[in-house]
Each structure stands twice: as C-alpha cells, then as structure tokens.
Design a protein around this motif. Structure first.
Motif, PDB file in Angstrom:
ATOM      1  N   HIS A   1       0.850  -1.193   0.000  1.00  0.00           N
ATOM      2  CA  HIS A   1       0.000   0.000   0.000  1.00  0.00           C
ATOM      3  C   HIS A   1       0.882   1.238   0.000  1.00  0.00           C
ATOM      4  N   GLN A   2       0.737   2.032  -1.062  1.00  0.00           N
ATOM      5  CA  GLN A   2       1.484   3.277  -1.221  1.00  0.00           C
ATOM      6  C   GLN A   2       0.464   4.375  -1.487  1.00  0.00           C
ATOM      7  N   GLY A   3       0.074   5.059  -0.426  1.00  0.00           N
ATOM      8  CA  GLY A   3      -0.992   6.045  -0.540  1.00  0.00           C
ATOM      9  C   GLY A   3      -0.556   7.371  -1.132  1.00  0.00           C
ATOM     10  N   VAL A   4       0.756   7.645  -1.121  1.00  0.00           N
ATOM     11  CA  VAL A   4       1.284   8.903  -1.647  1.00  0.00           C
ATOM     12  C   VAL A   4       1.883   8.659  -3.027  1.00  0.00           C
ATOM     13  N   PRO A   5       1.526   9.475  -4.021  1.00  0.00           N
ATOM     14  CA  PRO A   5       2.071   9.271  -5.372  1.00  0.00           C
ATOM     15  C   PRO A   5       3.597   9.326  -5.401  1.00  0.00           C
ATOM     16  N   GLU A   6       4.193   8.396  -6.160  1.00  0.00           N
ATOM     17  CA  GLU A   6       5.639   8.372  -6.368  1.00  0.00           C
ATOM     18  C   GLU A   6       5.920   8.214  -7.853  1.00  0.00           C
ATOM     19  N   ALA A   7       7.121   8.565  -8.258  1.00  0.00           N
ATOM     20  CA  ALA A   7       7.492   8.509  -9.668  1.00  0.00           C
ATOM     21  C   ALA A   7       7.564   7.067 -10.157  1.00  0.00           C
ATOM     22  N   TYR A   8       6.977   6.821 -11.322  1.00  0.00           N
ATOM     23  CA  TYR A   8       7.039   5.493 -11.940  1.00  0.00           C
ATOM     24  C   TYR A   8       6.823   5.641 -13.445  1.00  0.00           C
ATOM     25  N   LEU A   9       7.803   5.224 -14.231  1.00  0.00           N
ATOM     26  CA  LEU A   9       7.716   5.254 -15.697  1.00  0.00           C
ATOM     27  C   LEU A   9       7.291   6.622 -16.222  1.00  0.00           C
ATOM     28  N   GLY A  10       7.853   7.647 -15.626  1.00  0.00           N
ATOM     29  CA  GLY A  10       7.620   8.982 -16.138  1.00  0.00           C
ATOM     30  C   GLY A  10       6.396   9.694 -15.609  1.00  0.00           C
ATOM     31  N   CYS A  11       5.647   9.061 -14.705  1.00  0.00           N
ATOM     32  CA  CYS A  11       4.509   9.746 -14.089  1.00  0.00           C
ATOM     33  C   CYS A  11       4.510   9.489 -12.587  1.00  0.00           C
ATOM     34  N   LYS A  12       3.673  10.204 -11.872  1.00  0.00           N
ATOM     35  CA  LYS A  12       3.563  10.005 -10.427  1.00  0.00           C
ATOM     36  C   LYS A  12       2.217   9.367 -10.130  1.00  0.00           C
ATOM     37  N   LEU A  13       2.243   8.280  -9.386  1.00  0.00           N
ATOM     38  CA  LEU A  13       0.994   7.595  -9.049  1.00  0.00           C
ATOM     39  C   LEU A  13       1.080   6.903  -7.705  1.00  0.00           C
ATOM     40  N   ALA A  14      -0.096   6.726  -7.104  1.00  0.00           N
ATOM     41  CA  ALA A  14      -0.231   5.931  -5.880  1.00  0.00           C
ATOM     42  C   ALA A  14      -0.694   4.535  -6.285  1.00  0.00           C
TER      43      ALA A  14
END
Length: 387
Positions: free
Chosen positions: A107-120
């Motif tokens: 569970h990652q409730g705060v958006p983080e960088a992944y493949l060029g975008c930020k998402l939770a």
C-alpha cells in the motif's frame, strides 16, 4: 440482507468474519441515516503457520515470483470462502452478499514517480471470483482502489462505520482502532459526516509483534506481560517519535512500508543491549504515545468537544498497552472505553465495516469518507464478482 464481512489485517495473523444484518431504515433510525445494522455473529480463523510465513514473505517484498503472487491470490480466495462457510455454520445463517477486504501486500498512498509519471498504488489479494463461486453469492472486493482513483489514499475506510455507530448528539467521540496499524476517527457531537477527521496514527501491534517474535519466539506479547516488567527507554522512544510520519499532517495512511520488518529491526538495534522486557515496553509505549500525540496535534481539542476514546482491535487485549494509552490520554480529559460497551465486539469491527461497505456498494452508494482519505469526491467502492 445478511452480509458477511471478511477482513485480513496488516498483522497477517488470520481471517475475521462478521455476519451482519443490514437493511434500509427511516432517516431517524437509531443507527444511521437510512440503514439499520445488527451484528449476528463473529468468528476468527488463524492462518496456518506456513500460510502466514508466505504472506509475510510476499508483503512489500523487493522481489517475488509472479507465479507465487498469482497462486496466493487464488489460495486466499479459497481460505476466505472456507472461513465464511464455517462462520455461517457456526451461527446458522447464510449470507446474501460478501464484502472482502483481502490481504494487503502493498500500500502506497502517496504518489511516487514510476515510468515517467507520479501515481499511488495498492494491492489487496484474495480472489473475489473464487469466493463468489464457492458461496454462490455476489462478492464485493478490492475496495480501496476507487478511493485512490478519486485522488484519495485508499485508507482509512473504517470511518464510514465509525460515524454510523458511534456518532452522538451530545458526546464527542474518538474511535481508535489498534490493529497492526492504529487509526482514529474523530466525531464531534452532532457532526455531519463531512466534519469527521480520520487518519492512521502509526503502528498499532505491528512493531510490538515483530519484536515479540524475535525476542520471545512468540507471535505476540500475550496481555503485554513481558512489556509490563520493563522500563521504557525514553531516549529511544523520543528518537522514533520524531520520524517524519508522525509529524505529517492528515490525511495520511501507514502500513508495513512504514512500520514493518525494517522499522522493527531498526528499533531493536537502537535499543542496544537492553533487556527484552525494556525493548517491548518501549515498543508498546511507541504505540500509546503516538496515538496520544496524534490526537493532541491533529484533532481540534477545544474544551468539551471530545469526551471519550472508543478502542477496538487486537490491541485492546494488551493490558499493558491499554494502561499506557489511558495514562497518555489522561491530560486530554478523554475517558477510555472499549467498543464492546457500545454493542460491537472490538475484534469484529473491521470485518463488520467491510460488510457495511459491501452493502453500500451493492446499493450503488459511495462509502468512502473524503475528509478521511483525501479523495476529491465520494466514491462507490469495490468490484463485484457474480456467482
């Protein structure tokens, strides 16, 4: 309608099933606007040791075989179905609908960088289609993702039940659940749902249990007996109460990503050569004081707004933790009570919550609390598997 709520918590100790009768009711009914709610029975089913080891291995794992993750998804679906069938047999009732939380692996409730975008992102495993086919009833599962798609953190979701059960016209209450993670719902007297404050306060039993396994070779410190013989290491406690999560403003959510194995190992190392009694006393104090600090720092405590703190979850069984909590909140003039006193067994609350969420989803109504999760709007939660 009889709804079975199925819950597996972050402690990964087993499955809780609550059988609940829920029906539409007049807006002035005792329980909540439009809904009557009655617990028919609750049962707990511990995970077999090998299953718990596998679940813990795959939780927040840096690497895992895709085949193992897929197999666990279907395997847990079978276990959840077995648990509901056993509970139905025990209480001589049959569910018309099932709400299943599943087992959180990540569970990652705060958006983080992944493949060029930020998402939770979040992942609760335990296949709803398997449960539905085994029980021949619809199953609502995967409840957190809709809230996250609406911009929320996907947790906490239990505040919907807290508001329904514990709101009072003249008494302000803080509902405090202490499972693997601890979370609170603050409900001012006579409050509308939009005025509810809810968030994760930090570790509940998670750090205590991890250290009990290492020091006592037991899954937990029964009744807090070992901690009761120790002395809190104040320097260590102060250090860990300063970690960033505790000072972050709500809405916020936590899990093993913040307070799992790595955190417990770091905590244990910081205690040095202290006795196991002192280490467990300090870990127990981390839970109690982080709860009290969260209330003091993030819940508006104007004189007389809140009178009670209603505790539920496995932490209620830890006498040392409850004594420490009572001491920590005493300056806040809060009376500590168990949810059992208000008609809902503490160990049944989270499973009962997912029964209620499933009922709302079945009736095409939203059941997140945006003020708790940070979602931009109310959301209908979960996905329905049909038999």
């Amino acid at each position: 309608m009889i709804v079975a709520g199925v819950m597996s918590g972050t402690s990964a100790d087993g499955i809780n099933v609550a059988l609940v009768r829920i029906a539409e009711a007049p807006a002035n009914a005792r329980n909540a606007p439009g809904v009557s709610f009655r617990l028919l029975g609750h049962a707990e089913f511990p995970y077999p040791k090998a299953v718990r080891r596998e679940v813990l291995r795959l939780m927040n794992a840096s690497s895992a075989r895709v085949a193992d993750l897929a197999r666990l998804n279907f395997f847990l679906g079978e276990l959840y179905a077995d648990a509901v069938l056993a509970a139905q047999k025990k209480f001589h009732v049959a569910a018309d609908l099932v709400g299943c939380h599943g087992q959180t692996l990540y569970h990652q409730g705060v958006p983080e960088a992944y493949l060029g975008c930020k998402l939770a992102a979040t992942w609760q495993t335990g296949e709803g289609a398997v449960i539905s086919q085994r029980l021949s009833v619809p199953v609502v599962s995967d409840c957190r993702v809709a809230d996250m798609a609406a911009g929320g953190k996907g947790a906490p979701l239990v505040p919907f039940l807290d508001y329904m059960l514990f709101r009072h016209a003249s008494v302000g209450r803080i509902a405090q659940n202490i499972g693997g993670i601890a979370n609170l719902t603050a409900i001012p007297a006579g409050a509308a749902q939009k005025n509810v404050i809810a968030f994760d306060t930090g570790p509940g039993n998670m750090v205590i249990d991890a250290l009990a396994e290492r020091l006592l070779h037991k899954p937990y410190d029964r009744d807090g007996r070992t901690a009761a013989m120790g002395t809190v290491l104040e320097a260590v406690l102060s250090k860990f109460l300063n970690v960033r999560f505790f000072s972050a403003k709500p809405p916020k959510t936590a899990g093993r990503e913040e307070f799992g194995r790595e955190f417990a190992a770091q905590f244990g190392r910081a205690c040095g050569r202290a006795s196991k009694q002192d280490i467990l006393a300090t870990a127990t104090a981390l839970t109690s004081r982080s709860i009290a600090n969260a209330i003091k720092n993030f819940v508006p405590l104007k004189k007389g707004v809140y009178q009670e703190i209603i505790v539920s979850g496995g932490g209620l069984k830890n006498a040392t933790l409850m004594a420490m909590l009572a001491n920590a909140v005493s300056p806040l003039c809060l009376q500590v009570r168990a949810s059992d006193e208000l008609g809902l067994p503490s160990e049944a609350k989270e499973a009962a919550a997912f029964a209620l969420l499933a009922y709302e989803t079945w009736n095409k109504r939203p059941s997140n609390v945006p003020s708790a999760t940070g979602a931009k709007k109310p959301a209908i939660l979960g996905k329905i598997s049909y038999a």
